[in-house]
Design a protein around this motif. Structure first.
Motif, PDB file in Angstrom:
ATOM      1  N   ARG A  41       0.856  -1.182   0.000  1.00  0.00           N
ATOM      2  CA  ARG A  41       0.000   0.000   0.000  1.00  0.00           C
ATOM      3  C   ARG A  41       0.890   1.229   0.000  1.00  0.00           C
ATOM      4  O   ARG A  41       1.917   1.266   0.679  1.00  0.00           O
ATOM      5  N   LEU A  42       0.484   2.243  -0.755  1.00  0.00           N
ATOM      6  CA  LEU A  42       1.343   3.381  -1.029  1.00  0.00           C
ATOM      7  C   LEU A  42       0.600   4.692  -0.814  1.00  0.00           C
ATOM      8  O   LEU A  42      -0.551   4.852  -1.240  1.00  0.00           O
ATOM      9  N   ILE A  43       1.260   5.625  -0.136  1.00  0.00           N
ATOM     10  CA  ILE A  43       0.770   6.997  -0.009  1.00  0.00           C
ATOM     11  C   ILE A  43       1.956   7.922  -0.267  1.00  0.00           C
ATOM     12  O   ILE A  43       3.033   7.734   0.304  1.00  0.00           O
ATOM     13  N   LYS A  44       1.765   8.892  -1.133  1.00  0.00           N
ATOM     14  CA  LYS A  44       2.819   9.861  -1.399  1.00  0.00           C
ATOM     15  C   LYS A  44       2.224  11.257  -1.363  1.00  0.00           C
ATOM     16  O   LYS A  44       1.253  11.548  -2.067  1.00  0.00           O
ATOM     17  N   ARG A  45       2.814  12.119  -0.511  1.00  0.00           N
ATOM     18  CA  ARG A  45       2.427  13.524  -0.431  1.00  0.00           C
ATOM     19  C   ARG A  45       3.708  14.355  -0.543  1.00  0.00           C
ATOM     20  O   ARG A  45       4.592  14.258   0.297  1.00  0.00           O
ATOM     21  N   GLY A  46       3.798  15.125  -1.613  1.00  0.00           N
ATOM     22  CA  GLY A  46       5.005  15.914  -1.806  1.00  0.00           C
ATOM     23  C   GLY A  46       6.228  15.032  -1.913  1.00  0.00           C
ATOM     24  O   GLY A  46       6.264  14.091  -2.712  1.00  0.00           O
ATOM     25  N   ASP A  47       7.226  15.292  -1.080  1.00  0.00           N
ATOM     26  CA  ASP A  47       8.473  14.522  -1.122  1.00  0.00           C
ATOM     27  C   ASP A  47       8.514  13.399  -0.088  1.00  0.00           C
ATOM     28  O   ASP A  47       9.571  12.813   0.153  1.00  0.00           O
ATOM     29  N   THR A  48       7.372  13.110   0.538  1.00  0.00           N
ATOM     30  CA  THR A  48       7.323  12.062   1.564  1.00  0.00           C
ATOM     31  C   THR A  48       6.483  10.891   1.087  1.00  0.00           C
ATOM     32  O   THR A  48       5.437  11.079   0.461  1.00  0.00           O
ATOM     33  N   VAL A  49       6.934   9.682   1.387  1.00  0.00           N
ATOM     34  CA  VAL A  49       6.210   8.485   0.973  1.00  0.00           C
ATOM     35  C   VAL A  49       6.039   7.549   2.158  1.00  0.00           C
ATOM     36  O   VAL A  49       6.888   7.486   3.058  1.00  0.00           O
ATOM     37  N   TRP A  50       4.907   6.854   2.198  1.00  0.00           N
ATOM     38  CA  TRP A  50       4.624   5.823   3.189  1.00  0.00           C
ATOM     39  C   TRP A  50       4.323   4.536   2.433  1.00  0.00           C
ATOM     40  O   TRP A  50       3.476   4.515   1.520  1.00  0.00           O
ATOM     41  N   LEU A  51       4.978   3.444   2.801  1.00  0.00           N
ATOM     42  CA  LEU A  51       4.763   2.148   2.171  1.00  0.00           C
ATOM     43  C   LEU A  51       4.398   1.118   3.229  1.00  0.00           C
ATOM     44  O   LEU A  51       5.053   1.042   4.274  1.00  0.00           O
ATOM     45  N   LYS A  52       3.355   0.322   2.964  1.00  0.00           N
ATOM     46  CA  LYS A  52       2.979  -0.747   3.894  1.00  0.00           C
ATOM     47  C   LYS A  52       2.952  -2.078   3.140  1.00  0.00           C
ATOM     48  O   LYS A  52       1.969  -2.424   2.494  1.00  0.00           O
ATOM     49  N   PRO A  53       4.058  -2.836   3.215  1.00  0.00           N
ATOM     50  CA  PRO A  53       4.112  -4.133   2.536  1.00  0.00           C
ATOM     51  C   PRO A  53       3.249  -5.168   3.263  1.00  0.00           C
ATOM     52  O   PRO A  53       3.072  -5.110   4.486  1.00  0.00           O
ATOM     53  N   ASP A  54       2.737  -6.137   2.520  1.00  0.00           N
ATOM     54  CA  ASP A  54       2.057  -7.257   3.167  1.00  0.00           C
ATOM     55  C   ASP A  54       3.072  -8.363   3.453  1.00  0.00           C
ATOM     56  O   ASP A  54       4.253  -8.267   3.089  1.00  0.00           O
ATOM     57  N   ALA A  55       2.625  -9.414   4.129  1.00  0.00           N
ATOM     58  CA  ALA A  55       3.544 -10.483   4.549  1.00  0.00           C
ATOM     59  C   ALA A  55       4.211 -11.153   3.353  1.00  0.00           C
ATOM     60  O   ALA A  55       5.406 -11.483   3.395  1.00  0.00           O
ATOM     61  N   ALA A  56       3.457 -11.358   2.281  1.00  0.00           N
ATOM     62  CA  ALA A  56       4.026 -12.016   1.102  1.00  0.00           C
ATOM     63  C   ALA A  56       5.158 -11.191   0.496  1.00  0.00           C
ATOM     64  O   ALA A  56       6.165 -11.730   0.027  1.00  0.00           O
ATOM     65  N   PHE A  57       5.008  -9.876   0.541  1.00  0.00           N
ATOM     66  CA  PHE A  57       6.063  -9.010   0.000  1.00  0.00           C
ATOM     67  C   PHE A  57       7.329  -9.102   0.844  1.00  0.00           C
ATOM     68  O   PHE A  57       8.437  -9.219   0.321  1.00  0.00           O
ATOM     69  N   TRP A  58       7.160  -9.033   2.175  1.00  0.00           N
ATOM     70  CA  TRP A  58       8.326  -9.146   3.059  1.00  0.00           C
ATOM     71  C   TRP A  58       9.076 -10.457   2.791  1.00  0.00           C
ATOM     72  O   TRP A  58      10.308 -10.484   2.714  1.00  0.00           O
ATOM     73  N   LYS A  59       8.331 -11.554   2.668  1.00  0.00           N
ATOM     74  CA  LYS A  59       8.960 -12.858   2.472  1.00  0.00           C
ATOM     75  C   LYS A  59       9.665 -12.934   1.120  1.00  0.00           C
ATOM     76  O   LYS A  59      10.737 -13.537   0.998  1.00  0.00           O
ATOM     77  N   ALA A  60       9.062 -12.320   0.097  1.00  0.00           N
ATOM     78  CA  ALA A  60       9.682 -12.329  -1.229  1.00  0.00           C
ATOM     79  C   ALA A  60      10.982 -11.529  -1.232  1.00  0.00           C
ATOM     80  O   ALA A  60      11.934 -11.873  -1.929  1.00  0.00           O
ATOM     81  N   GLN A  61      11.042 -10.454  -0.416  1.00  0.00           N
ATOM     82  CA  GLN A  61      12.226  -9.603  -0.382  1.00  0.00           C
ATOM     83  C   GLN A  61      13.328 -10.149   0.528  1.00  0.00           C
ATOM     84  O   GLN A  61      14.510 -10.048   0.207  1.00  0.00           O
ATOM     85  N   LEU A  62      12.924 -10.719   1.663  1.00  0.00           N
ATOM     86  CA  LEU A  62      13.907 -11.095   2.688  1.00  0.00           C
ATOM     87  C   LEU A  62      14.082 -12.591   2.871  1.00  0.00           C
ATOM     88  O   LEU A  62      14.951 -13.016   3.637  1.00  0.00           O
ATOM     89  N   GLY A  63      13.253 -13.388   2.200  1.00  0.00           N
ATOM     90  CA  GLY A  63      13.284 -14.823   2.417  1.00  0.00           C
ATOM     91  C   GLY A  63      12.232 -15.229   3.440  1.00  0.00           C
ATOM     92  O   GLY A  63      11.754 -14.390   4.217  1.00  0.00           O
ATOM     93  N   PRO A  64      11.843 -16.497   3.465  1.00  0.00           N
ATOM     94  CA  PRO A  64      10.735 -16.946   4.314  1.00  0.00           C
ATOM     95  C   PRO A  64      10.895 -16.622   5.798  1.00  0.00           C
ATOM     96  O   PRO A  64       9.976 -16.084   6.430  1.00  0.00           O
ATOM     97  N   GLU A  65      12.075 -16.925   6.376  1.00  0.00           N
ATOM     98  CA  GLU A  65      12.248 -16.747   7.819  1.00  0.00           C
ATOM     99  C   GLU A  65      12.340 -15.273   8.211  1.00  0.00           C
ATOM    100  O   GLU A  65      11.595 -14.787   9.057  1.00  0.00           O
ATOM    101  N   GLN A  66      13.286 -14.548   7.597  1.00  0.00           N
ATOM    102  CA  GLN A  66      13.461 -13.132   7.922  1.00  0.00           C
ATOM    103  C   GLN A  66      12.245 -12.319   7.491  1.00  0.00           C
ATOM    104  O   GLN A  66      11.857 -11.357   8.170  1.00  0.00           O
ATOM    105  N   GLY A  67      11.631 -12.710   6.392  1.00  0.00           N
ATOM    106  CA  GLY A  67      10.448 -12.003   5.925  1.00  0.00           C
ATOM    107  C   GLY A  67       9.281 -12.151   6.881  1.00  0.00           C
ATOM    108  O   GLY A  67       8.546 -11.195   7.147  1.00  0.00           O
TER     109      GLY A  67
END
Length: 209
Positions: A41-67
Motif C-alpha cells: 500500500r502506497l501513499i505519497k504527499r510531496g516529497d514524503t512516501v509511506w509504504l505498507k508491505p504485506d507479509a508475502a512481499f516481506w517474504k519475497a524480499q527477505l526470504g521466508p524466515e526473515q520475511g
C-alpha cells in the motif's frame, strides 16, 4: 485527459498490478501488486512516501524466515521516508505518481508519430466509447474514449508481440486523499534499516514501480 487534475488508474499487466489515484503534483495513494511476490500500500504527499508491505512481499524480499519476522514486527505499520530514496521507489515511484508523466507515456499529448485512427463504437464497463488506435514505439496502442459527457479516455491498451498491458481510467478530477498514516502506525526507514542490520540483513526491501 490533459484537462484533468487527477485520475484513478488501474493497470493490469502480466508482472504488475496498479490501483492508484494520482494528480498533477505527483501525489498519489493506492496499491501496487506484484503477482506471486505480494503487494504494497502506497501513499505519497510531496516529497514524503509511506509504504505498507504485506507479509508475502516481506517474504519475497527477505526470504521466508526473515520475511516472516519483519512482517510480524511491522504488521499494520507504514514505512515512512523520502520519495527520493531509491530503497523506497526513488525516481520510478515519482514517475508512477505523476499525472503529467503518465500523459506523456500514454501518448495523449501531441507527440510525433502516426495519427490516431478511429474504430467502431463499442463500450467499456457499460460506458459507450469509441476506440482510437495508433502505432507507438513498435507497439499498437488503443485508447477507448467516452462518447458520453466529456471525452475522457476510459481504457488504454498496449500490445507488443505477446505482451498486452491494460490501464482502466476513471474518477477524473477527484482529489487524492490528503490523509496520511498517524505516528503510531508509522516507522521511519532508518528504524527499518537498523532492524534489518541487527537481524543480519544488509539491505532494506525496495519496491520498483
Amino acid at each position: 485527459m490533459n484537462s484533468a487534475d487527477s485520475v484513478r488508474l488501474r493497470m493490469k499487466a502480466p508482472d504488475l498490478r496498479l490501483d492508484l489515484t494520482l494528480d498533477e503534483k505527483a501525489n498519489c495513494s493506492g496499491k501496487v501488486t506484484t503477482p506471486g511476490s505480494g503487494s504494497v500500500r502506497l501513499i505519497k504527499r510531496g516529497d514524503t512516501v509511506w509504504l505498507k508491505p504485506d507479509a508475502a512481499f516481506w517474504k519475497a524480499q527477505l526470504g521466508p524466515e526473515q520475511g516472516a519476522a519483519a512482517a510480524e514486527k511491522f504488521q499494520g505499520r507504514y514505512i515512512k521516508g523520502s520519495a527520493k530514496d531509491d530503497d523506497l521507489g526513488g525516481k520510478g515511484l515519482a514517475t508512477a505518481c505523476d499525472l503529467d508523466a503518465f500523459r506523456a507515456a500514454s501518448g495523449v499529448r501531441d507527440t510525433p508519430g502516426p495519427r490516431w485512427k478511429r474504430g467502431r463504437e463499442s463500450s467499456v464497463d457499460g460506458h459507450r466509447s469509441v476506440p482510437v488506435t495508433r502505432a507507438q514505439d513498435k507497439a499498437r496502442v488503443t485508447m477507448h474514449v467516452s462518447t458520453e459527457g466529456k471525452p475522457y479516455p476510459l481504457r488504454l491498451e498496449r500490445k507488443a508481440g505477446s505482451k498486452h498491458d491494460r490501464i482502466d481510467l476513471g474518477r477524473f478530477n477527484r482529489p487524492v486523499s490528503r490523509s496520511t498514516p498517524p505516528k503510531d502506525r508509522t516507522v521511519t526507514v532508518d528504524q527499518l534499516r537498523r532492524h534489518l542490520g541487527d537481524s543480519g540483513q544488509g539491505e532494506p526491501p525496495s519496491e520498483s514501480v
